[in-house]
Design a protein around this motif. Structure first.
Motif, PDB file in Angstrom:
ATOM      1  N   TRP A 135      50.004 -22.262  35.054  1.00 50.22           N
ATOM      2  CA  TRP A 135      49.887 -21.696  33.704  1.00 50.22           C
ATOM      3  C   TRP A 135      48.699 -22.319  32.967  1.00 50.22           C
ATOM      4  CZ3 TRP A 135      52.411 -17.976  30.857  1.00 50.22           C
ATOM      5  CH2 TRP A 135      52.209 -18.002  29.477  1.00 50.22           C
ATOM      6  N   ASN A 136      48.573 -23.636  33.049  1.00 49.54           N
ATOM      7  CA  ASN A 136      47.479 -24.336  32.369  1.00 49.54           C
ATOM      8  C   ASN A 136      46.125 -23.960  32.954  1.00 49.54           C
ATOM      9  OD1 ASN A 136      49.204 -25.653  30.579  1.00 49.54           O
ATOM     10  ND2 ASN A 136      49.535 -27.353  31.989  1.00 49.54           N
ATOM     11  N   LYS A 137      46.072 -23.757  34.254  1.00 50.38           N
ATOM     12  CA  LYS A 137      44.823 -23.322  34.884  1.00 50.38           C
ATOM     13  C   LYS A 137      44.435 -21.933  34.396  1.00 50.38           C
ATOM     14  CE  LYS A 137      45.311 -26.097  39.061  1.00 50.38           C
ATOM     15  NZ  LYS A 137      45.589 -26.086  40.498  1.00 50.38           N
ATOM     16  N   ILE A 138      45.419 -21.059  34.292  1.00 46.46           N
ATOM     17  CA  ILE A 138      45.151 -19.706  33.781  1.00 46.46           C
ATOM     18  C   ILE A 138      44.648 -19.775  32.339  1.00 46.46           C
ATOM     19  CG2 ILE A 138      46.224 -17.518  33.104  1.00 46.46           C
ATOM     20  CD1 ILE A 138      47.982 -17.790  35.609  1.00 46.46           C
ATOM     21  N   GLU A 139      45.219 -20.674  31.549  1.00 42.63           N
ATOM     22  CA  GLU A 139      44.763 -20.845  30.170  1.00 42.63           C
ATOM     23  C   GLU A 139      43.277 -21.212  30.135  1.00 42.63           C
ATOM     24  OE1 GLU A 139      46.210 -20.593  26.896  1.00 42.63           O
ATOM     25  OE2 GLU A 139      47.397 -19.311  28.207  1.00 42.63           O
ATOM     26  N   GLU A 140      42.857 -22.120  30.998  1.00 42.36           N
ATOM     27  CA  GLU A 140      41.441 -22.498  31.058  1.00 42.36           C
ATOM     28  C   GLU A 140      40.580 -21.338  31.533  1.00 42.36           C
ATOM     29  OE1 GLU A 140      39.961 -26.151  32.857  1.00 42.36           O
ATOM     30  OE2 GLU A 140      42.000 -26.947  32.691  1.00 42.36           O
ATOM     31  N   ILE A 141      41.022 -20.695  32.604  1.00 46.88           N
ATOM     32  CA  ILE A 141      40.248 -19.617  33.221  1.00 46.88           C
ATOM     33  C   ILE A 141      40.076 -18.446  32.267  1.00 46.88           C
ATOM     34  CG2 ILE A 141      40.324 -17.842  35.015  1.00 46.88           C
ATOM     35  CD1 ILE A 141      41.628 -20.001  36.830  1.00 46.88           C
ATOM     36  N   ARG A 142      41.130 -18.061  31.576  1.00 46.28           N
ATOM     37  CA  ARG A 142      41.072 -16.858  30.743  1.00 46.28           C
ATOM     38  C   ARG A 142      40.092 -16.991  29.587  1.00 46.28           C
ATOM     39  NH1 ARG A 142      44.185 -15.761  26.191  1.00 46.28           N
ATOM     40  NH2 ARG A 142      45.100 -17.600  25.253  1.00 46.28           N
ATOM     41  N   LYS A 143      39.832 -18.227  29.185  1.00 46.02           N
ATOM     42  CA  LYS A 143      38.905 -18.451  28.074  1.00 46.02           C
ATOM     43  C   LYS A 143      37.446 -18.417  28.512  1.00 46.02           C
ATOM     44  CE  LYS A 143      42.361 -21.020  25.556  1.00 46.02           C
ATOM     45  NZ  LYS A 143      42.847 -22.332  25.153  1.00 46.02           N
ATOM     46  N   THR A 144      37.200 -18.525  29.816  1.00 46.82           N
ATOM     47  CA  THR A 144      35.823 -18.551  30.317  1.00 46.82           C
ATOM     48  C   THR A 144      35.525 -17.416  31.284  1.00 46.82           C
ATOM     49  OG1 THR A 144      36.458 -20.032  32.111  1.00 46.82           O
ATOM     50  CG2 THR A 144      35.675 -21.054  30.091  1.00 46.82           C
ATOM     51  N   LEU A 145      36.518 -16.620  31.619  1.00 42.35           N
ATOM     52  CA  LEU A 145      36.380 -15.580  32.630  1.00 42.35           C
ATOM     53  C   LEU A 145      35.428 -14.474  32.208  1.00 42.35           C
ATOM     54  CD1 LEU A 145      37.487 -14.899  35.442  1.00 42.35           C
ATOM     55  CD2 LEU A 145      39.313 -13.648  34.344  1.00 42.35           C
ATOM     56  N   VAL A 146      35.521 -14.059  30.976  1.00 41.88           N
ATOM     57  CA  VAL A 146      34.690 -12.966  30.465  1.00 41.88           C
ATOM     58  C   VAL A 146      33.754 -13.528  29.401  1.00 41.88           C
ATOM     59  CG1 VAL A 146      34.711 -10.753  29.260  1.00 41.88           C
ATOM     60  CG2 VAL A 146      36.492 -11.270  30.923  1.00 41.88           C
ATOM     61  N   GLN A 147      32.479 -13.296  29.595  1.00 44.54           N
ATOM     62  CA  GLN A 147      31.491 -13.801  28.643  1.00 44.54           C
ATOM     63  C   GLN A 147      31.692 -13.145  27.285  1.00 44.54           C
ATOM     64  OE1 GLN A 147      27.454 -13.103  29.820  1.00 44.54           O
ATOM     65  NE2 GLN A 147      26.654 -14.702  28.506  1.00 44.54           N
ATOM     66  N   GLY A 148      31.699 -13.952  26.253  1.00 41.98           N
ATOM     67  CA  GLY A 148      31.796 -13.426  24.901  1.00 41.98           C
ATOM     68  C   GLY A 148      33.200 -13.391  24.344  1.00 41.98           C
ATOM     69  N   GLY A 149      34.186 -13.896  25.071  1.00 38.85           N
ATOM     70  CA  GLY A 149      35.540 -13.910  24.544  1.00 38.85           C
ATOM     71  C   GLY A 149      36.557 -14.206  25.614  1.00 38.85           C
ATOM     72  N   ASP A 150      37.779 -14.390  25.178  1.00 39.45           N
ATOM     73  CA  ASP A 150      38.831 -14.653  26.144  1.00 39.45           C
ATOM     74  C   ASP A 150      39.635 -13.376  26.397  1.00 39.45           C
ATOM     75  OD1 ASP A 150      39.912 -14.645  23.605  1.00 39.45           O
ATOM     76  OD2 ASP A 150      41.330 -16.254  23.995  1.00 39.45           O
ATOM     77  N   VAL A 151      40.353 -13.381  27.508  1.00 42.43           N
ATOM     78  CA  VAL A 151      41.194 -12.240  27.867  1.00 42.43           C
ATOM     79  C   VAL A 151      42.637 -12.713  27.904  1.00 42.43           C
ATOM     80  CG1 VAL A 151      39.393 -11.078  29.204  1.00 42.43           C
ATOM     81  CG2 VAL A 151      40.900 -12.674  30.345  1.00 42.43           C
ATOM     82  N   SER A 152      43.551 -11.783  27.952  1.00 41.17           N
ATOM     83  CA  SER A 152      44.964 -12.145  28.028  1.00 41.17           C
ATOM     84  C   SER A 152      45.259 -12.817  29.367  1.00 41.17           C
ATOM     85  CB  SER A 152      45.835 -10.896  27.881  1.00 41.17           C
ATOM     86  OG  SER A 152      45.682 -10.066  29.019  1.00 41.17           O
ATOM     87  N   ARG A 153      46.368 -13.519  29.423  1.00 38.08           N
ATOM     88  CA  ARG A 153      46.775 -14.146  30.684  1.00 38.08           C
ATOM     89  C   ARG A 153      46.986 -13.092  31.755  1.00 38.08           C
ATOM     90  NH1 ARG A 153      49.776 -15.914  26.889  1.00 38.08           N
ATOM     91  NH2 ARG A 153      49.270 -17.899  25.955  1.00 38.08           N
ATOM     92  N   ALA A 154      47.617 -11.998  31.400  1.00 40.45           N
ATOM     93  CA  ALA A 154      47.873 -10.921  32.370  1.00 40.45           C
ATOM     94  C   ALA A 154      46.567 -10.348  32.905  1.00 40.45           C
ATOM     95  CB  ALA A 154      48.709  -9.820  31.721  1.00 40.45           C
ATOM     96  N   LYS A 155      45.603 -10.148  32.035  1.00 39.65           N
ATOM     97  CA  LYS A 155      44.306  -9.609  32.464  1.00 39.65           C
ATOM     98  C   LYS A 155      43.580 -10.612  33.351  1.00 39.65           C
ATOM     99  CE  LYS A 155      41.352  -6.266  32.324  1.00 39.65           C
ATOM    100  NZ  LYS A 155      41.686  -4.958  32.874  1.00 39.65           N
ATOM    101  N   ALA A 156      43.662 -11.899  33.017  1.00 39.40           N
ATOM    102  CA  ALA A 156      43.028 -12.930  33.834  1.00 39.40           C
ATOM    103  C   ALA A 156      43.616 -12.939  35.239  1.00 39.40           C
ATOM    104  CB  ALA A 156      43.190 -14.303  33.182  1.00 39.40           C
ATOM    105  N   VAL A 157      44.929 -12.856  35.335  1.00 42.69           N
ATOM    106  CA  VAL A 157      45.584 -12.829  36.647  1.00 42.69           C
ATOM    107  C   VAL A 157      45.167 -11.568  37.405  1.00 42.69           C
ATOM    108  CG1 VAL A 157      47.803 -12.664  37.841  1.00 42.69           C
ATOM    109  CG2 VAL A 157      47.522 -14.273  35.950  1.00 42.69           C
ATOM    110  N   THR A 158      45.113 -10.444  36.739  1.00 42.14           N
ATOM    111  CA  THR A 158      44.702  -9.189  37.367  1.00 42.14           C
ATOM    112  C   THR A 158      43.277  -9.297  37.919  1.00 42.14           C
ATOM    113  OG1 THR A 158      46.156  -7.882  35.955  1.00 42.14           O
ATOM    114  CG2 THR A 158      44.325  -6.722  36.976  1.00 42.14           C
ATOM    115  N   ILE A 159      42.370  -9.843  37.132  1.00 42.76           N
ATOM    116  CA  ILE A 159      40.981  -9.993  37.573  1.00 42.76           C
ATOM    117  C   ILE A 159      40.908 -10.913  38.787  1.00 42.76           C
ATOM    118  CG2 ILE A 159      38.728 -10.968  36.939  1.00 42.76           C
ATOM    119  CD1 ILE A 159      39.333  -9.991  34.047  1.00 42.76           C
ATOM    120  N   LEU A 160      41.600 -12.037  38.743  1.00 43.68           N
ATOM    121  CA  LEU A 160      41.570 -12.995  39.844  1.00 43.68           C
ATOM    122  C   LEU A 160      42.179 -12.420  41.121  1.00 43.68           C
ATOM    123  CD1 LEU A 160      42.489 -16.220  37.863  1.00 43.68           C
ATOM    124  CD2 LEU A 160      40.254 -15.610  38.800  1.00 43.68           C
TER     125      LEU A 160
END
Length: 67
Positions: free
Chosen positions: A17-42
Motif C-alpha cells: 500500500w505504501n509503495k503504491i502511495e509513492e508510485i501514484r504520486k510520481t507515475l503521471v507527470q503533472g499530478g497524482d492518480v488514484s491508487r486504483a489507476k496506479a495499480v491498473t497502469i502497473l
C-alpha cells in the motif's frame, strides 16, 4: 453503488500500500492518480512486458515441427 460485474476488491499488505502511495504520486507527470489507476497502469505495463517475452520465446520456434 459499485457495479459488481466491472470491479473486484483486492487486499494488500501495508508495505505494498505504501509503495503504491509513492508510485501514484510520481507515475503521471503533472499530478497524482488514484491508487486504483496506479495499480491498473502497473499491471498493464507488466502484462505488456510478459506478452513481449512470450512472443520472443514462442515466435522463433513457430516453424518447428513436433513430428
Amino acid at each position: 453503488m459499485t457495479d459488481m460485474t466491472k470491479y473486484k476488491n483486492l487486499s494488500l499488505s501495508m508495505e505494498t500500500w505504501n509503495k503504491i502511495e509513492e508510485i501514484r504520486k510520481t507515475l503521471v507527470q503533472g499530478g497524482d492518480v488514484s491508487r486504483a489507476k496506479a495499480v491498473t497502469i502497473l499491471v498493464n505495463l507488466a502484462y505488456e512486458k510478459l506478452q513481449q517475452k512470450l512472443e520472443q520465446e514462442i515466435l522463433p520456434n513457430k516453424g518447428t515441427s513436433w513430428n
